[in-house]
Design a protein around this motif. Structure first.
Motif, mmCIF file in Angstrom:
data_model
loop_
_atom_site.group_PDB
_atom_site.id
_atom_site.type_symbol
_atom_site.label_atom_id
_atom_site.label_comp_id
_atom_site.label_asym_id
_atom_site.label_seq_id
_atom_site.Cartn_x
_atom_site.Cartn_y
_atom_site.Cartn_z
ATOM 1 N N ILE A 37 0.847 -1.196 0.000
ATOM 2 C CA ILE A 37 0.000 0.000 0.000
ATOM 3 C C ILE A 37 0.882 1.246 0.000
ATOM 4 O O ILE A 37 1.853 1.335 0.748
ATOM 5 N N ASN A 38 0.530 2.191 -0.814
ATOM 6 C CA ASN A 38 1.237 3.472 -0.843
ATOM 7 C C ASN A 38 0.439 4.489 -0.019
ATOM 8 O O ASN A 38 -0.743 4.712 -0.265
ATOM 9 N N TYR A 39 1.109 5.081 0.967
ATOM 10 C CA TYR A 39 0.464 6.042 1.848
ATOM 11 C C TYR A 39 0.908 7.445 1.450
ATOM 12 O O TYR A 39 2.066 7.829 1.682
ATOM 13 N N PRO A 40 0.036 8.244 0.866
ATOM 14 C CA PRO A 40 0.418 9.552 0.335
ATOM 15 C C PRO A 40 1.023 10.497 1.371
ATOM 16 O O PRO A 40 1.845 11.353 1.034
ATOM 17 N N SER A 41 0.623 10.351 2.641
ATOM 18 C CA SER A 41 1.097 11.284 3.663
ATOM 19 C C SER A 41 2.512 10.975 4.144
ATOM 20 O O SER A 41 3.143 11.808 4.798
ATOM 21 N N ILE A 42 3.015 9.774 3.838
ATOM 22 C CA ILE A 42 4.312 9.338 4.353
ATOM 23 C C ILE A 42 5.412 9.667 3.348
ATOM 24 O O ILE A 42 5.313 9.324 2.164
ATOM 25 N N ASP A 43 6.462 10.314 3.828
ATOM 26 C CA ASP A 43 7.546 10.755 2.958
ATOM 27 C C ASP A 43 8.289 9.569 2.348
ATOM 28 O O ASP A 43 8.509 9.518 1.140
ATOM 29 N N LYS A 44 8.693 8.607 3.207
ATOM 30 C CA LYS A 44 9.383 7.402 2.739
ATOM 31 C C LYS A 44 8.557 6.197 3.139
ATOM 32 O O LYS A 44 8.358 5.949 4.337
ATOM 33 N N GLN A 45 8.089 5.452 2.149
ATOM 34 C CA GLN A 45 7.157 4.360 2.414
ATOM 35 C C GLN A 45 7.746 3.284 3.328
ATOM 36 O O GLN A 45 7.009 2.635 4.071
ATOM 37 N N GLU A 46 9.083 3.116 3.296
ATOM 38 C CA GLU A 46 9.695 2.101 4.163
ATOM 39 C C GLU A 46 9.580 2.467 5.650
ATOM 40 O O GLU A 46 9.785 1.618 6.526
ATOM 41 N N ASN A 47 9.239 3.727 5.932
ATOM 42 C CA ASN A 47 9.088 4.165 7.328
ATOM 43 C C ASN A 47 7.636 4.184 7.793
ATOM 44 O O ASN A 47 7.358 4.538 8.941
ATOM 45 N N ALA A 48 6.709 3.817 6.901
ATOM 46 C CA ALA A 48 5.284 3.919 7.238
ATOM 47 C C ALA A 48 4.927 3.130 8.495
ATOM 48 O O ALA A 48 4.295 3.656 9.424
ATOM 49 N N ALA A 49 5.338 1.865 8.539
ATOM 50 C CA ALA A 49 4.984 1.028 9.694
ATOM 51 C C ALA A 49 5.567 1.590 10.984
ATOM 52 O O ALA A 49 4.922 1.539 12.044
ATOM 53 N N ASP A 50 6.802 2.130 10.923
ATOM 54 C CA ASP A 50 7.425 2.703 12.121
ATOM 55 C C ASP A 50 6.628 3.901 12.635
ATOM 56 O O ASP A 50 6.422 4.060 13.841
ATOM 57 N N ILE A 51 6.199 4.752 11.725
ATOM 58 C CA ILE A 51 5.421 5.928 12.118
ATOM 59 C C ILE A 51 4.068 5.514 12.692
ATOM 60 O O ILE A 51 3.627 6.022 13.736
ATOM 61 N N PHE A 52 3.416 4.568 12.035
ATOM 62 C CA PHE A 52 2.098 4.125 12.501
ATOM 63 C C PHE A 52 2.191 3.395 13.846
ATOM 64 O O PHE A 52 1.313 3.535 14.702
ATOM 65 N N ASN A 53 3.264 2.625 14.025
ATOM 66 C CA ASN A 53 3.457 1.957 15.312
ATOM 67 C C ASN A 53 3.716 2.975 16.429
ATOM 68 O O ASN A 53 3.305 2.771 17.580
ATOM 69 N N PHE A 54 4.399 4.061 16.079
ATOM 70 C CA PHE A 54 4.638 5.121 17.055
ATOM 71 C C PHE A 54 3.309 5.760 17.469
ATOM 72 O O PHE A 54 3.079 6.037 18.649
#
Length: 349
Positions: free
Chosen positions: A125-142
């Motif tokens: 899934i591509n998340y438009p609000s996230i700058d680097k997609q590889e960091n999406a899960a880290d941000i969401f877990n935070f």
């Protein structure tokens, strides 16, 4: 004049505008602010800058966390965390009030991730609000770490910086109101304590008068009589404490009175279990250490073992001392205490 110090924690480059605006808002309240990029943090020459930022949280009384679409630099000690993560954890451990703001588009993407996190395609899934997609899960877990915390876990989604100001204004007004209310309560407690001190002094005088009367009337039996009065007072506190905890003055079965008077068990909690309204419930701590609680009609009376705080240990010691006083009483005094707390018209099944 001392002023509250506010630590502003977020990634810098993408949230520079919000950080600057928050500084102006806080300064308008007369608060100091701590922003790493403005030199508000003392970078000790013997410490890494990450450690310096984390240490600075202990000098602040308010912590504002802003979460956007960037993960930020990795913490030098724990690479699984960003410096913002580490600052948040430090503030949480110190019990500082935390006000969290999450960009609304990030919060919307978090909701999508949350609904699909267990699906095999979630990484695609591509998340438009996230700058680097590889960091999406880290941000969401935070975000989950913040919102699922047992306390101090409020958060607010925002689109405009003005929304942050509106939220903070209301929250800080609430904090000020609580301070004023607590101040009023402290005055009431002070008055109550003074009254209790006066009553204690009066009680001590009455006690001395009673002792004098006993000694004048019956010199030989005075010491035994006074000792019984003292023991009754201590034992009465035990029964009053349990009655208060159970919210029921009558918490004993009348059918058990004779046994409780003549053959009382050695432990205070077993004494109450004997009457049938109470039971011992077993459990385990997080580290599997066993503990027991005395329960009355599904209300916990006291924790009996396992990991106990100093206050819990002191209370259990106190309860045991009151029960020891009960054991030393003559049977007539024991029966009198029990009858005051028994349902005299029913029998235990």
């Amino acid at each position: 004049m001392a002023a509250p110090r506010v630590f502003v924690s977020s990634t810098c480059y993408d949230l520079a505008e919000e950080r600057d605006a928050i500084v102006g808002f806080c300064n308008a309240f007369g608060f100091d602010t701590a922003l790493s990029e403005r030199g508000d943090v003392f970078y000790h020459p013997d410490l890494h800058t990450h450690t310096a930022c984390i240490r600075e949280t202990s000098n602040c009384q308010i912590f504002i966390l802003v979460i956007g679409g960037r993960f930020g630099g990795k913490h030098v000690i724990d690479k699984t965390k960003s410096i913002t993560n580490a600052e948040y954890i430090a503030a949480k451990e110190q019990g500082i009030p935390i006000f969290t703001f999450i960009k609304q588009d990030v919060l919307n993407d978090h909701n999508i991730w949350q609904k699909n996190r267990d699906k095999p395609f979630v990484k695609d899934i591509n998340y438009p609000s996230i700058d680097k997609q590889e960091n999406a899960a880290d941000i969401f877990n935070f975000i989950d770490q913040v919102r699922l915390a047992p306390n101090n876990n409020g958060f607010f989604g925002f689109r405009l910086t003005k929304e942050i100001f509106d939220y903070l204004r209301k929250q800080w007004a609430g904090m000020f109101f609580e301070y004023l209310q607590s101040r009023s309560l402290n005055k009431q407690l002070s008055t109550t304590n003074e009254t209790l001190a006066t009553l204690t002094a009066a009680s001590e005088k009455i006690e001395e008068i009673v002792k004098g009367i006993y000694k004048n009337m019956d010199g030989a039996g005075a010491e035994a009589a006074l000792n019984t009065i003292d023991l009754e007072g201590e034992a009465r506190e035990l029964f009053a404490t349990i009655a208060t905890r159970s919210s029921d003055r009558h918490f004993l079965y009348s059918s058990e009175i004779d046994d409780a008077v003549n053959i009382p068990p050695p432990a205070w909690h077993d004494f109450f279990v004997q009457f049938g309204f109470f039971e011992i419930v077993e459990g385990k701590e997080d580290d599997e250490a066993p503990y027991f609680t005395l329960v009355y009609l599904s209300e916990t009376i006291a924790k009996l073992s396992g990991k106990l705080t100093k206050l819990q240990r002191a209370e259990l010691t106190w309860l045991q001392e009151q029960y020891d006083a009960y054991l030393k009483l003559p049977s007539t005094s024991r029966k009198k205490l029990i009858e005051n707390h028994a349902y005299m018209s029913i029998s235990q099944p």
